[in-house]
Design a protein around this motif. Structure first.
Motif, short mmCIF file in Angstrom:
data_model
loop_
_atom_site.label_atom_id
_atom_site.label_comp_id
_atom_site.label_asym_id
_atom_site.label_seq_id
_atom_site.Cartn_x
_atom_site.Cartn_y
_atom_site.Cartn_z
N TYR A 1 40.14 63.58 -7.41
CA TYR A 1 39.91 62.10 -7.11
C TYR A 1 39.40 62.20 -5.47
CZ TYR A 1 40.32 57.16 -6.12
OH TYR A 1 40.17 55.96 -5.38
N PRO A 2 38.26 61.54 -5.32
CA PRO A 2 37.81 61.76 -3.73
C PRO A 2 38.49 60.50 -2.86
CG PRO A 2 36.00 60.66 -5.08
CD PRO A 2 37.10 60.97 -6.09
N LEU A 3 38.58 60.69 -1.62
CA LEU A 3 39.20 59.71 -1.00
C LEU A 3 38.42 58.64 -1.13
CD1 LEU A 3 40.86 58.94 1.72
CD2 LEU A 3 38.92 59.54 3.02
N GLY A 4 39.30 57.31 -1.24
CA GLY A 4 38.44 56.02 -1.39
C GLY A 4 39.49 54.99 -2.01
N GLY A 5 39.19 53.72 -1.47
CA GLY A 5 40.16 52.68 -1.89
C GLY A 5 41.54 52.78 -1.29
N GLY A 6 41.79 53.20 -0.10
CA GLY A 6 43.10 53.50 0.21
C GLY A 6 43.89 54.77 -0.20
N GLN A 7 43.24 55.37 -1.35
CA GLN A 7 43.98 56.62 -1.93
C GLN A 7 43.48 58.03 -1.70
OE1 GLN A 7 44.67 56.22 -6.32
NE2 GLN A 7 44.34 58.52 -6.39
N PRO A 8 44.27 58.65 -1.00
CA PRO A 8 43.95 59.83 -0.70
C PRO A 8 43.23 60.81 -1.55
CG PRO A 8 46.00 59.75 0.02
CD PRO A 8 45.89 58.70 -0.93
N GLY A 9 42.35 61.85 -0.95
CA GLY A 9 41.52 62.59 -1.84
C GLY A 9 42.41 63.55 -2.34
N ASP A 10 42.31 64.30 -3.68
CA ASP A 10 43.10 65.31 -4.26
C ASP A 10 42.99 66.41 -3.74
OD1 ASP A 10 44.59 63.61 -5.98
OD2 ASP A 10 42.71 63.92 -7.77
N THR A 11 44.27 67.53 -3.75
CA THR A 11 44.05 69.06 -3.23
C THR A 11 44.36 69.60 -4.30
OG1 THR A 11 46.61 68.63 -2.78
CG2 THR A 11 44.87 68.13 -1.04
N ALA B 1 41.67 71.49 0.16
CA ALA B 1 42.52 71.07 1.12
C ALA B 1 42.40 69.43 1.13
CB ALA B 1 42.17 71.43 2.61
N ASP B 2 40.97 68.94 0.56
CA ASP B 2 40.78 67.55 0.44
C ASP B 2 39.61 67.38 -0.47
OD1 ASP B 2 41.06 65.02 0.83
OD2 ASP B 2 40.21 65.00 3.06
N THR B 3 39.44 66.37 -0.88
CA THR B 3 38.26 65.91 -1.67
C THR B 3 37.62 64.50 -1.13
OG1 THR B 3 39.26 66.74 -3.76
CG2 THR B 3 37.50 65.70 -3.98
N ARG B 4 36.21 64.66 -1.07
CA ARG B 4 35.70 63.33 -0.38
C ARG B 4 34.31 63.20 -1.31
NH1 ARG B 4 37.28 62.36 4.89
NH2 ARG B 4 39.21 63.11 5.13
N ARG B 5 33.49 62.08 -1.24
CA ARG B 5 32.39 61.98 -1.77
C ARG B 5 31.32 61.74 -0.88
NH1 ARG B 5 31.26 59.92 -6.80
NH2 ARG B 5 33.48 59.15 -7.40
N ASP B 6 30.03 62.43 -1.02
CA ASP B 6 28.86 62.18 -0.19
C ASP B 6 28.44 60.82 -0.35
OD1 ASP B 6 26.29 62.39 0.44
OD2 ASP B 6 26.79 64.46 1.23
N LYS B 7 28.37 60.01 0.83
CA LYS B 7 27.97 58.73 0.71
C LYS B 7 26.59 58.51 0.33
CE LYS B 7 31.28 57.22 4.28
NZ LYS B 7 31.38 56.57 5.63
N THR B 8 25.93 59.72 0.56
CA THR B 8 24.24 59.52 0.15
C THR B 8 24.10 59.96 -1.20
OG1 THR B 8 23.82 59.90 2.57
CG2 THR B 8 22.03 60.15 0.74
N THR B 9 24.56 61.14 -1.52
CA THR B 9 24.25 61.98 -2.90
C THR B 9 25.26 61.32 -4.00
OG1 THR B 9 25.38 63.80 -2.55
CG2 THR B 9 23.08 63.98 -1.83
#
Length: 238
Positions: free
Chosen positions: A34-44, A58-66
């Motif tokens: 799960y990527p960081l969002g909605g107040g919930q941290p990204g998974d490791t 170490a973290d999971t994020r979502r690219d805002k563009t792609t």
């Protein structure tokens, strides 16, 4: 097709392949993270490679563009070649605490009947900020008692889908005052706690409130003239 962490938030391991690995992070053909969002941290978690070695996520994020999900490797990690076969192992203990706390925050928004101006969670605690009428006080013991009653009732938690148009016609479902769901989307997730709550949410949740376990109200503090912050934690986390 919904992402895998929505299809089955309880899945902990997945065989997949590397699509790309660059300075942004690692993109996988499929993921549980799960990527960081909605107040919930990204998974490791970890990626097990064909040679038996492991790479730490170490973290999971979502690219805002792609909109790609980017797995952030720990510093010093090896570069993975596109097409590499890997096994993704989620840090399940951490994710499950996120799920339990996130579901409890939905219950908290029912116990404290006021607009929500902010919120956040970690693997140890969670908090919501409420817009309260001037002079209105909150009682920690009462909130804690009501939360644990709702948890013990073991209400079913499920996901429903609606449209932005339908959600516009039900503004009472939107409890957050600071962030509005993207009402231009044709499909928006609603998290339903049977007989208790229904609201838009993009996070991961438990299947029944009983899974949350006992919780405590750690503190209530003022964050401005009308804002009160309620911080909760899973019992026994101190």
């Amino acid at each position: 097709m919904p992402e895998r962490f929505y299809l089955d938030p309880y899945q902990t391991s997945l065989d997949t392949t590397v699509v790309s690995h660059d300075e942004r992070g690692i993109v996988l053909a499929d993921t549980l993270c799960y990527p960081l969002g909605g107040g919930q941290p990204g998974d490791t978690g970890t990626l097990s490679l064909a040679d038996g070695s492991q790479l730490v996520i170490a973290d999971t994020r979502r690219d805002k563009t792609t909109r790609e999900i980017l797995h952030q490797p720990a510093p010093g990690s090896v570069q993975l070649a596109a097409g590499s076969t890997v096994t993704l192992q989620l840090d399940w203990a951490r994710r499950y605490r996120h799920m339990r706390i996130h579901s409890c925050l939905h219950l908290l928004s029912c116990v404290v009947r006021a607009g929500v101006t902010g919120g956040n969670l970690s693997a140890d605690s969670g908090r919501l900020d409420f817009d309260l009428p001037e002079g209105m006080e909150l009682d920690a013991a009462h909130i804690e008692r009501e939360l644990n009653t709702l948890i013990a009732a073991n209400h079913a938690v499920s996901v429903q889908m609606t449209s932005g148009e339908a959600l516009r016609a039900q503004p009472e479902l939107i409890k957050t005052m600071s962030v509005t769901p993207p009402l231009d989307l044709p499909a928006i997730r609603l998290v339903a706690i049977a007989g208790v709550d229904l609201q838009p949410c993009g996070g991961t949740h438990v299947r029944h409130t009983g899974e949350i376990g006992a919780v405590v109200v750690k503190k209530i503090e003022s964050k401005g003239a009308r804002n009160k912050r309620v911080v909760i934690a899973l019992a026994g986390q101190d």
